[in-house]
Write an enzyme that holds these catalytic residues in place. Structure first.
Site, PDB file in Angstrom:
ATOM      1  N   ASP A 122       0.840  -1.194   0.000  1.00  0.00           N
ATOM      2  CA  ASP A 122       0.000   0.000   0.000  1.00  0.00           C
ATOM      3  C   ASP A 122       0.876   1.246   0.000  1.00  0.00           C
ATOM      4  O   ASP A 122       2.000   1.211  -0.515  1.00  0.00           O
ATOM      5  CB  ASP A 122      -0.922  -0.034   1.233  1.00  0.00           C
ATOM      6  CG  ASP A 122      -2.290   0.563   0.961  1.00  0.00           C
ATOM      7  OD1 ASP A 122      -2.351   1.794   0.773  1.00  0.00           O
ATOM      8  OD2 ASP A 122      -3.282  -0.174   0.941  1.00  0.00           O
ATOM      9  N   HIS A 157      -3.550   5.960   3.550  1.00  0.00           N
ATOM     10  CA  HIS A 157      -4.376   4.818   3.167  1.00  0.00           C
ATOM     11  C   HIS A 157      -3.852   3.511   3.753  1.00  0.00           C
ATOM     12  O   HIS A 157      -4.606   2.720   4.338  1.00  0.00           O
ATOM     13  CB  HIS A 157      -4.443   4.741   1.643  1.00  0.00           C
ATOM     14  CG  HIS A 157      -5.345   3.678   1.112  1.00  0.00           C
ATOM     15  ND1 HIS A 157      -4.910   2.396   0.840  1.00  0.00           N
ATOM     16  CD2 HIS A 157      -6.659   3.686   0.794  1.00  0.00           C
ATOM     17  CE1 HIS A 157      -5.914   1.678   0.362  1.00  0.00           C
ATOM     18  NE2 HIS A 157      -6.986   2.432   0.321  1.00  0.00           N
ATOM     19  N   SER A 335     -11.383  -0.886  -0.343  1.00  0.00           N
ATOM     20  CA  SER A 335     -10.091  -0.883   0.348  1.00  0.00           C
ATOM     21  C   SER A 335     -10.255  -1.201   1.820  1.00  0.00           C
ATOM     22  O   SER A 335      -9.391  -1.810   2.439  1.00  0.00           O
ATOM     23  CB  SER A 335      -9.428   0.494   0.223  1.00  0.00           C
ATOM     24  OG  SER A 335      -8.662   0.590  -0.939  1.00  0.00           O
TER      25      SER A 335
END
Length: 448
Positions: A122, A157, A335
Site C-alpha cells: 500500500d 491509506h 479498500s
C-alpha cells in the site's frame, strides 16, 4: 516452453491502442516478459533506442523498461521477448464494522491473530501507537519507491488498512480495535503520496513477499488496490503474480473495486478467481456501488461475467481506523472491506494453521451470511466470523440455595447414615436409640 507469438500479438491490447496518435519519440513504460535471465544484449538495444531499465522482476521473469513507441515493433521482434505489457497505473481503492462481522466473539474465544504475519502492499504504514504498543508489531518494511529504511506513510491509506487488520485500540481504551489485534505486519510501500503506483511495483512487492515468505513467516497478503486489467486472469500480469503467491501458500485478499456493475470497472488483481476477491457493503447490509449509491436486492439489472464477481462482501463504508501522526479517521471503499477479510484469514490460520489458501477461502465462503442480494452482487455472501468460529459459550450462574434447604439436606443425609448404622447393628434396639431417631425425623419434617 513459452508460447510463441507474432510480434503484434506480443503487445497487449492496451499497448497497441496506446500507440494510436502518439508521436514516435513518446515514451511508454512497459513490462517485457523474457524467456531467460540473460538480457544484456536486449538491454543494450533498449538503451541504444533511447529507453532505459527501471528494474527486473524474477517472478515472471520480466524487465520493466521505458521505450519509445516507435521502437516497440522492433523490440517485439526479439525472440527473447515473449510478451510486452503496458505498465499501467494502479490506485488505492477508496471511494459498526468489527461487530458486523462477528470479530468480537473471536476475541472472547481467545483468537487474536497472534503468531500470524500479514503483508500490506500500500502507501506505507505509520508506526501508530495501536501498532507499536505494548510492543512493535511492524515486523518488517520495504520501501520500493523511495528506499527509506523506517516505516512511514505519506498518504494515510496504508495505515488505515493496517489498523483494520491489526490495530489494538491501545490509544483509545480498545474502542477502535482491528480484526486481529495481535497479528504482526509487514509493510511494503508500492503506492505514492497520492495513492497511485505502477503495476510493476505491485508485482515486485508480491515477489519480495514470496522471497521473504519463510524468513518472515508471511501467511496473508492484503491488496487494497487495483488497476485496469490487460487480459483475462490467465494472462494479466498482476493477476498471475497473485496466483504465484497463492500457490506458495499465501492467502491473497484483493479489493474488488468500487465501480459496481459498470462495465469494465472490476480491477486487477481482483479479476483473478483463484484469490479472495472482496466487495463492499455498508452498515445497512446494502451493496455499495460507484459514487456511494446503494443497490437493493430488487434492482438487479446486470449480470456480470463470472470472473468479475466478488467472492465475499464485508463492511467498507465509513470505517474508523488509524490516522497518520496518531488518532483515528474514517474512510470508505472496498479498500476498507478487504483488510477485514485479511484479518479474518489471520484468525482462521491462528486456529487452524495447517489450512492451505484454498481451504481458508472455502471456509469463509461456506460459512458466509446470505444477504439475499444474489450471486452477482454479494458473491457467496457476507463475511461472518461467528459462523466460522461459533459463539462463545456462556456459563449459567449457580443459584444460591436457601439456608433451610441446605440444613434439611444435611440432616437428611445424617438421618440416612443413622438408619443405615441402626439396621446393620443388632444391638442398637434400646428405647434411647429409638427416641433419638424420632427427634431427628421431627426436626427434618419441620424444615420441609
Amino acid at each position: 516452453m513459452p508460447l510463441q507469438f507474432s510480434w503484434s500479438d506480443k503487445l497487449s491490447s492496451q499497448l497497441r491502442q496506446a500507440t494510436t496518435g502518439k508521436t514516435p519519440d513518446s515514451v511508454v513504460r512497459c513490462i517485457a516478459e523474457v524467456v531467460s535471465s540473460k538480457t544484456d544484449r536486449l538491454l543494450g538495444w533498449v538503451e541504444a533506442a533511447g529507453g532505459r531499465l527501471h528494474h527486473r522482476m524474477n517472478l515472471m521473469p520480466a524487465l520493466v523498461i521505458d521505450l519509445p513507441y516507435a521502437s516497440l515493433e522492433e523490440f517485439a521482434h526479439f525472440s527473447q521477448v515473449s510478451r510486452v505489457w503496458q505498465d499501467l497505473p494502479v490506485q488505492a481503492m477508496l471511494d459498526v464494522t468489527i461487530p458486523a462481522i462477528g470479530a468480537a466473539s473471536t476475541r472472547q474465544l481467545g483468537f487474536s491473530g497472534a503468531g500470524i504475519v500479514v503483508a500490506v502492499l500500500d502507501t506505507g504504514i505509520f508506526p501508530h501507537e495501536d501498532l507499536t504498543t505494548p510492543y512493535n508489531r511492524i515486523l518488517a518494511w520495504n520501501d520500493l519507491l523511495n528506499g527509506r529504511r523506517s516505516p512511514y506513510d505519506d498518504n494515510g491509506h496504508g495505515t488505515h488498512v493496517a489498523g483494520i487488520i491489526a490495530g489494538n485500540g491501545s490509544s483509545f481504551a480498545g474502542k477502535y480495535c482491528g480484526v486481529a489485534p495481535e497479528a504482526r505486519l509487514v509493510g511494503i510501500k508500492v503506492l505514492d503520496e497520492y495513492g497511485n503506483g505502477w503495476t510493476s511495483d505491485v508485482i515486485s512487492g508480491i515477489e519480495w513477499c514470496i522471497q521473504n515468505q519463510r524468513t518472515l513467516n508471511i501467511k496473508v497478503l492484503n491488496l487494497s488496490l487495483g488497476g485496469i486489467p490487460q487480459a483475462d486472469s490467465r494472462w494479466d500480469p498482476l493477476s498471475r503474480a497473485t496466483t504465484g503467491a497463492w500457490q506458495r501458500g499465501i492467502v491473497v485478499c484483493a479489493a474488488n473495486g468500487n465501480g459496481g456493475l459498470k462495465q469494465g470497472t472490476v480491477y486487477s488483481p481482483a479479476l483473478n478467481r483463484r484469490i479472495i476477491r472482496v466487495g463492499n457493503i455498508d452498515d445497512q447490509q446494502t451493496l455499495v456501488l460507484e459514487n456511494n449509491s446503494s443497490l437493493q436486492a430488487n434492482s438487479i439489472a446486470t449480470v456480470l461475467a463470472q470472473e468479475k464477481l466478488p467472492d465475499l462482501v464485508a463492511p467498507g463504508s465509513e470505517i474508523t481506523s488509524l490516522k497518520v501522526d496518531g488518532g483515528y479517521t474514517e474512510l470508505s471503499g472496498s479498500s476498507m472491506a478487504t483488510p477485514l477479510v485479511a484479518g479474518a484469514a489471520a484468525l482462521i490460520l491462528q486456529k487452524w494453521p495447517q489450512l492451505k489458501p484454498d481451504q481458508v477461502k472455502m471456509l469463509m465462503i461456506k460459512r458466509s451470511r446470505d444477504l439475499g442480494l444474489g450471486r452477482a452482487l454479494q458473491g457467496f455472501g457476507a463475511l461472518d466470523l461467528e459462523k466460522i468460529f461459533g459463539r462463545p459459550r456462556t456459563r449459567e450462574p449457580k443459584t444460591a440455595q436457601p439456608l433451610e434447604q441446605m440444613a434439611g439436606e444435611f440432616l437428611f443425609k445424617t438421618l440416612l447414615g443413622l438408619l443405615s448404622q441402626r439396621s446393620s447393628s443388632t444391638n442398637d434396639s434400646s428405647p434411647k436409640g429409638n427416641e433419638f431417631l424420632k427427634t431427628i425425623l421431627s426436626i427434618f419434617n419441620n424444615l420441609q
